[in-house]
Scaffold this motif. Sequence first.
Motif, PDB file in Angstrom:
ATOM      1  N   UNK A 227       0.627  -1.291   0.074  1.00  0.00           N
ATOM      2  CA  UNK A 227      -0.084  -0.293   0.446  1.00  0.00           C
ATOM      3  C   UNK A 227       0.610   0.943  -0.223  1.00  0.00           C
ATOM      4  N   UNK A 228       0.003   2.170  -0.671  1.00  0.00           N
ATOM      5  CA  UNK A 228       1.043   3.295  -0.118  1.00  0.00           C
ATOM      6  C   UNK A 228       0.134   4.813   0.795  1.00  0.00           C
ATOM      7  N   UNK A 229       1.276   5.130   1.779  1.00  0.00           N
ATOM      8  CA  UNK A 229       0.409   6.647   2.321  1.00  0.00           C
ATOM      9  C   UNK A 229       1.409   8.106   1.957  1.00  0.00           C
ATOM     10  N   UNK A 230       0.625   8.706   1.475  1.00  0.00           N
ATOM     11  CA  UNK A 230       0.924  10.220   1.303  1.00  0.00           C
ATOM     12  C   UNK A 230       0.307  11.082   2.114  1.00  0.00           C
ATOM     13  N   UNK A 231       1.595  12.015   3.325  1.00  0.00           N
ATOM     14  CA  UNK A 231       0.833  12.531   4.178  1.00  0.00           C
ATOM     15  C   UNK A 231       2.007  13.660   4.764  1.00  0.00           C
ATOM     16  N   UNK A 232       1.972  14.605   3.345  1.00  0.00           N
ATOM     17  CA  UNK A 232       2.803  15.701   3.574  1.00  0.00           C
ATOM     18  C   UNK A 232       2.242  16.700   4.635  1.00  0.00           C
ATOM     19  N   UNK A 233       3.250  16.741   5.206  1.00  0.00           N
ATOM     20  CA  UNK A 233       2.915  17.913   6.448  1.00  0.00           C
ATOM     21  C   UNK A 233       1.799  19.226   5.572  1.00  0.00           C
ATOM     22  N   UNK A 234       2.633  19.397   4.898  1.00  0.00           N
ATOM     23  CA  UNK A 234       1.698  20.973   4.312  1.00  0.00           C
ATOM     24  C   UNK A 234       0.340  20.859   2.915  1.00  0.00           C
TER      25      UNK A 234
END
Length: 322
Positions: free
Chosen positions: A187-194
Amino acid sequence: MDERIIKYYHGELNEEEKKVLLEEVDHVPELRSCMIEYQQLHCLLNLQEAVADQKLGKEKYKSFKQLTDRQRWKSLVLHWSKYAAIWIVSILASWGIAYYSHPVQPDIIAFNQELYVPAGQRAELTLPDGTKVWLNASSKLTYPSVFTDERRVSLSGEGYFVVAPNKDVPFIVSTPTVDVKALGTEFNVSCYPSVGNVEVFLQKGAIKTYFPDEETNGVVMSPGQCIVQSGRKLDLKEMDAESLLWREGLYTFKKQKLGKIIEKLELYYDVKINVANPKILDYEYVGKFRQRDGILTILQVIQKIHKFEIERNEELNQFTLF
């Protein structure tokens, strides 16, 4: 160097061969030192585009090994860090490698490690349990050198996980807002703070996405599904699997508005892109770019289709479109 160590990190050993190797690592200090050394090098080399070619990665290791006969290890680490442009905190590469084959002893201390991938780069590493992780640009992964009663890592940015199966010890990816639990999947997780939200895309198997204080109300996902966290909501949406090609150094956009593309480019290359003409933001674009092309080349290619001007301020690391 034991050839099995190289094969281990390139996924060329079967389960029985892995077990035998890790048992030896636990009892032979010289072999453990070699494995720690190669794990460190593996993280450094995988920042480079050419390391996708495993044969070339091995050749780079041989060249590196020759250098160790002439220079001290500290100098070499500084040398490679300069060209790899990577910051590794607590790079001590895990006495807990042997946990993959048998439980951790009480007197072994787990050290937290951090792998940070700067803008314009990507990296691949293998965790102590055998889980493979790809990290996108401007991402940071925090993980212990030894997993105990759970396999928990913390992510800021974007990562793709191929989880080593272990039904007794769940694998958890923690982000600033949600957790993702898996027992063996991709699986892929994208969690860039901005960005302000988290996107989770399931490629294979099954995972559960939930708020840490409400696990019972979490969403169990099926392959091909994508969840977007916004505030206290978890919404299902469609996602193009080609967007995961960033693992291969490709950024893919399918009929995306330039405003959305700009947001991603700012994340991937750590730049500021100002738009003087708001109409530009509604332009749609379809195409693929190589990560190594760089931000200026990508903007220039888009410019040929949708006419606008580009002004660059190198001192401020900014671009203005008008």
